[in-house]
Design an enzyme around this catalytic site. Structure first.
Site, PDB file in Angstrom:
ATOM      1  N   LYS A 136       0.835  -1.222   0.000  1.00 16.25           N
ATOM      2  CA  LYS A 136       0.000   0.000   0.000  1.00 16.25           C
ATOM      3  C   LYS A 136       0.857   1.255   0.000  1.00 16.25           C
ATOM      4  CE  LYS A 136      -1.970  -0.388   4.146  1.00 16.25           C
ATOM      5  NZ  LYS A 136      -1.313  -1.538   4.710  1.00 16.25           N
TER       6      LYS A 136
ATOM      7  N   ARG B 289      11.466  -6.307   3.898  1.00 15.14           N
ATOM      8  CA  ARG B 289      11.198  -4.879   3.688  1.00 15.14           C
ATOM      9  C   ARG B 289      12.231  -4.011   4.411  1.00 15.14           C
ATOM     10  NH1 ARG B 289       5.331  -2.390   4.814  1.00 15.14           N
ATOM     11  NH2 ARG B 289       5.743  -2.757   7.010  1.00 15.14           N
TER      12      ARG B 289
ATOM     13  N   ARG C  53       0.181  -8.253  14.003  1.00 14.86           N
ATOM     14  CA  ARG C  53      -0.419  -7.149  13.238  1.00 14.86           C
ATOM     15  C   ARG C  53      -1.421  -7.676  12.226  1.00 14.86           C
ATOM     16  NH1 ARG C  53       4.799  -5.054  10.958  1.00 14.86           N
ATOM     17  NH2 ARG C  53       3.562  -3.737   9.600  1.00 14.86           N
TER      18      ARG C  53
ATOM     19  N   ARG D 108      12.142  -1.992   9.988  1.00 14.91           N
ATOM     20  CA  ARG D 108      11.241  -1.508  11.031  1.00 14.91           C
ATOM     21  C   ARG D 108      11.231  -2.472  12.216  1.00 14.91           C
ATOM     22  NH1 ARG D 108       5.564  -0.026   8.297  1.00 14.91           N
ATOM     23  NH2 ARG D 108       4.884  -0.985  10.242  1.00 14.91           N
TER      24      ARG D 108
ATOM     25  N   ARG E 163      -8.594   2.244   9.860  1.00 12.77           N
ATOM     26  CA  ARG E 163      -8.329   0.823  10.075  1.00 12.77           C
ATOM     27  C   ARG E 163      -9.466   0.157  10.838  1.00 12.77           C
ATOM     28  NH1 ARG E 163      -2.574   1.173   9.406  1.00 12.77           N
ATOM     29  NH2 ARG E 163      -1.318  -0.481  10.109  1.00 12.77           N
TER      30      ARG E 163
HETATM   31  P1  AMP Z   1       1.789   0.641   9.406  1.00 15.49           P
HETATM   32  O1  AMP Z   1       3.019   1.428   9.081  1.00 15.49           O
HETATM   33  O2  AMP Z   1       0.580   1.118   8.645  1.00 15.49           O
HETATM   34  O3  AMP Z   1       2.002  -0.849   9.300  1.00 15.49           O
HETATM   35  O4  AMP Z   1       1.481   0.950  10.959  1.00 15.49           O
HETATM   36  C1  AMP Z   1       2.394   0.611  11.974  1.00 15.49           C
HETATM   37  C2  AMP Z   1       1.689   0.637  13.324  1.00 15.49           C
HETATM   38  O5  AMP Z   1       1.175   1.961  13.586  1.00 15.49           O
HETATM   39  C3  AMP Z   1       0.474  -0.273  13.435  1.00 15.49           C
HETATM   40  O6  AMP Z   1       0.825  -1.611  13.777  1.00 15.49           O
HETATM   41  C4  AMP Z   1      -0.325   0.415  14.548  1.00 15.49           C
HETATM   42  O7  AMP Z   1       0.246   0.173  15.831  1.00 15.49           O
HETATM   43  C5  AMP Z   1      -0.091   1.896  14.246  1.00 15.49           C
HETATM   44  N1  AMP Z   1      -1.115   2.436  13.312  1.00 15.49           N
HETATM   45  C6  AMP Z   1      -0.919   2.888  12.041  1.00 15.49           C
HETATM   46  N2  AMP Z   1      -2.061   3.322  11.508  1.00 15.49           N
HETATM   47  C7  AMP Z   1      -3.031   3.138  12.439  1.00 15.49           C
HETATM   48  C8  AMP Z   1      -4.440   3.373  12.481  1.00 15.49           C
HETATM   49  N3  AMP Z   1      -5.094   3.880  11.441  1.00 15.49           N
HETATM   50  N4  AMP Z   1      -5.086   3.044  13.634  1.00 15.49           N
HETATM   51  C9  AMP Z   1      -4.448   2.561  14.697  1.00 15.49           C
HETATM   52  N5  AMP Z   1      -3.126   2.285  14.723  1.00 15.49           N
HETATM   53  C10 AMP Z   1      -2.412   2.576  13.612  1.00 15.49           C
END
Ligand code: AMP
Length: 219
Positions: free
Chosen positions: A16, A130, A174, A163, A91
């Site tokens: 994404k 990644r 996740r 990360r 989300r």
């Molecule tokens: P991502 O980079 O999108 O994989 O997000 C990394 C982490 O950030 C996730 O595992 C959540 O802990 C937090 N996070 C990111 N976006 C959201 C969201 N829309 N709602 C809640 N937590 C989020």
């Protein structure tokens, strides 16, 4: 001018973020990725970053109200005519409803939700390879999308990092969180007739051209 609000939905590792960056560059529109914004807050040790840290480290979702405030701050600052892409937000159903309320006050609405779909094991393999630029947040993959020069970001020449939450245990957590919370979200957009599903297992170029096609139909 691109006036639509588009949301990208998909489990971690479907690409994404890569597609959101390509589209934002290609259409010259802003994109906001809550994961990037939260990592930035964490790096700068802001109160939001401090509060979000434990959730993020363990692969849990940060509370809805925190991310809603974060996104509200970003989109309220935009010119009202400007469209934008949201990557990794909303989300949950409650985030989607909260987003609609914010957009209503700005005379906007979500025009399109794209769900990225991919086989589970392929996705997990992708995530473990990644790498991320800590400066511009662009993502790479050691096999499928390596940087031009070893381990350095093509744009910033900064050393790429992995990360903290891209290890298999947290990835599985996740993913489980994603499947629990996303179905009601998808139904919400399905009922509004604005959900499109994109097969994300194809090459970056193929997925990009599919999304570009969907975008062009929108504007
Ligand atoms: P991502 O980079 O999108 O994989 O997000 C990394 C982490 O950030 C996730 O595992 C959540 O802990 C937090 N996070 C990111 N976006 C959201 C969201 N829309 N709602 C809640 N937590 C989020």
């Amino acid at each position: 001018m691109f006036k639509s609000v588009v949301v990208f939905i998909g489990p971690p590792g479907v690409g994404k973020g890569t597609q959101a960056s390509l589209l934002a560059d290609s259409f010259s529109i802003p994109k906001f990725a809550t994961g990037d914004l939260l990592r930035e807050a964490l790096k700068n040790k802001t109160p939001l970053g401090v509060e979000a840290k434990n959730y993020m480290d363990s692969g849990k979702l940060v509370p809805d109200q925190l991310v809603l405030n974060l996104i509200k701050g970003k989109i309220s600052a935009l010119d009202k005519e400007t469209g934008f892409i949201l990557d990794g937000f909303p989300r949950t159903l409650s985030q989607a409803q909260g987003l609609d309320e914010i957009l209503l006050t700005l005379c906007h609405n979500v025009s399109l939700a794209i769900e990225f779909s991919m086989d589970e094991e392929e996705r997990i393999a992708r995530l473990t390879g990644r790498r991320l630029c800590p400066n511009c947040q662009r993502t790479y993959h050691i096999l499928f999308a390596p940087p031009k020069k070893d381990s350095l970001c093509d744009y910033c020449s900064v050393q790429l990092v992995q990360r903290a939450d891209d290890n298999e245990e947290v990835i599985r957590k996740r993913s489980a969180v994603y499947w629990e919370t996303t179905e009601p979200l998808l139904n919400y957009y399905r009922q509004k007739n604005i959900l499109k599903v994109v097969d994300a297992s194809s090459s970056i170029e193929n997925v990009f051209s599919r999304i570009k096609h969907i975008f062009q139909e929108l504007n």
